[in-house]
Design a protein around this motif. Sequence first.
Motif, PDB file in Angstrom:
ATOM      1  N   GLU A  71      -5.863  -8.574  -9.728  1.00 19.99           N
ATOM      2  CA  GLU A  71      -4.512  -8.187  -9.319  1.00 19.99           C
ATOM      3  C   GLU A  71      -3.749  -7.984 -10.805  1.00 19.99           C
ATOM      4  N   LEU A  72      -2.684  -7.079 -10.651  1.00 19.81           N
ATOM      5  CA  LEU A  72      -1.865  -6.880 -11.569  1.00 19.81           C
ATOM      6  C   LEU A  72      -0.446  -7.583 -11.113  1.00 19.81           C
TER       7      LEU A  72
ATOM      8  N   VAL B 201       6.005  -0.726  -4.380  1.00 17.44           N
ATOM      9  CA  VAL B 201       4.499  -1.738  -4.395  1.00 17.44           C
ATOM     10  C   VAL B 201       3.846  -1.565  -3.146  1.00 17.44           C
TER      11      VAL B 201
ATOM     12  N   GLY C  64      -3.452   0.375  -5.150  1.00 17.40           N
ATOM     13  CA  GLY C  64      -2.712  -0.086  -6.351  1.00 17.40           C
ATOM     14  C   GLY C  64      -2.923   0.844  -7.311  1.00 17.40           C
TER      15      GLY C  64
ATOM     16  N   VAL D 185      -1.256  -4.825  -6.801  1.00 20.85           N
ATOM     17  CA  VAL D 185       0.012  -5.221  -7.402  1.00 20.85           C
ATOM     18  C   VAL D 185       0.408  -6.471  -6.775  1.00 20.85           C
TER      19      VAL D 185
ATOM     20  N   LYS E  33       3.618   2.409 -14.040  1.00 18.59           N
ATOM     21  CA  LYS E  33       2.488   3.023 -13.311  1.00 18.59           C
ATOM     22  C   LYS E  33       1.645   3.865 -14.249  1.00 18.59           C
TER      23      LYS E  33
END
Length: 414
Positions: free
Chosen positions: A23-24, A51, A59, A65, A322
Amino acid sequence: MVFIAAAPAPAAAQARPAGAPAELKLGFVDFLSGPAVLFGASGKNLAEWLVDEWNKKGGIRGVKVKLVIVDEAGGPDKQVTEFRRLALDEKVDAVVGITSSATCLAVAPVAEELKVLTVVHICGTRRLTEDRQLKYTFRTSNTQSSDSVMLARYVLKVKPDVKSIAGANEDYSWGRDSWDDFKAAMLRLKPDVKVVAELWTKIQAGEYSAEISKLLVAKPDVVHSTFWAAGLITFIKQGAPRGLFKDSLVALSVAEQSLQDLKKEMPDGVIVAPRATPGYFLHPDPEKNPLQKEFVEGIKARYGRYPEYAYHRTYQAFAGLKAAYEKAIEQGGGKWPNTEAVSKAFEGLTWQTPYGPITMRADHQAVHGGIVGLTKFNPKYGFPTMDRVMTFKAEEIMPPVGVKSPDWIGKLQK
């Protein structure tokens, strides 16, 4: 579909980048308590909404995210501590947000020290990008100098015979720099203008009777103010019954944020600008712009209000981040980028927002135009919207890279 930047194919259809994390993790910092919560709540709403939209579609290139949300209240020293916690304990991949100019000036050196990608969404002081070289810190919106110059140009369009001006602002970098630049722009563009009052208050003072009395005595043709959030609402509620907005043309750089809250308490004929953003929920035209339409309708459906200034600026920040990740992935041959690669990709990047394109300069300062107009109660919406809207190009309201705002303002041309 939420379109953020040009890409070869939808995120869900693309291969997951090599070396991508599970995940970010993004920190988001804004006011969630105190008088500035009117800003922070809007920013938080946008962050969560956008988000969620991204994650529904995979994502960022298949990496979901996760937000870690922090309250900006408490002052610069507290925020430096919170930033270190985000970086060292939470181990976020990047931080987005920061509304206060005092906070961003305190946090930026720490972001550079810790090498944490930091995307500032609102903080207006020109000093952030003009007084230091930045490698990891980016601002995705233009500065208070842009607001000030745009307001000055608009004043001279709607009231070309202006003879006197006054300022009522908060006594810290945001208020001081904004008034200095507005005053300088007015004096440059119309040298016979007289300054009849310069008033200063504490941040979010909440009581402006004395300042209003002084303005009523000075009787300036134009009053400039950068009050914001709850302080701005109080200033308007205290000043309108006493005739301040009838006696003077009042120019407010942040008032668009509060129109839905003030409703009929906001007088007609007040100059407002959504902090020099390229548009607002009715401009340019959501019926002709699918991205703007989706944004406006999505926020209204989820939160029961139309997106205003803090929503716009927060969108710009997240969309820019992004797009920088996506560009870095392309430049890296499909591999997941590190912080250095994303920072490099951000420089010179142009990305889309609901109101038009934004470009990031080499000095980590975003470039875009702005709009300004006069309040007029709109019965369709039940609150004032912007009338007599004028648009300004980026080159009309902000200096070129490498030139400081005061020097550029000193050479302004009509």
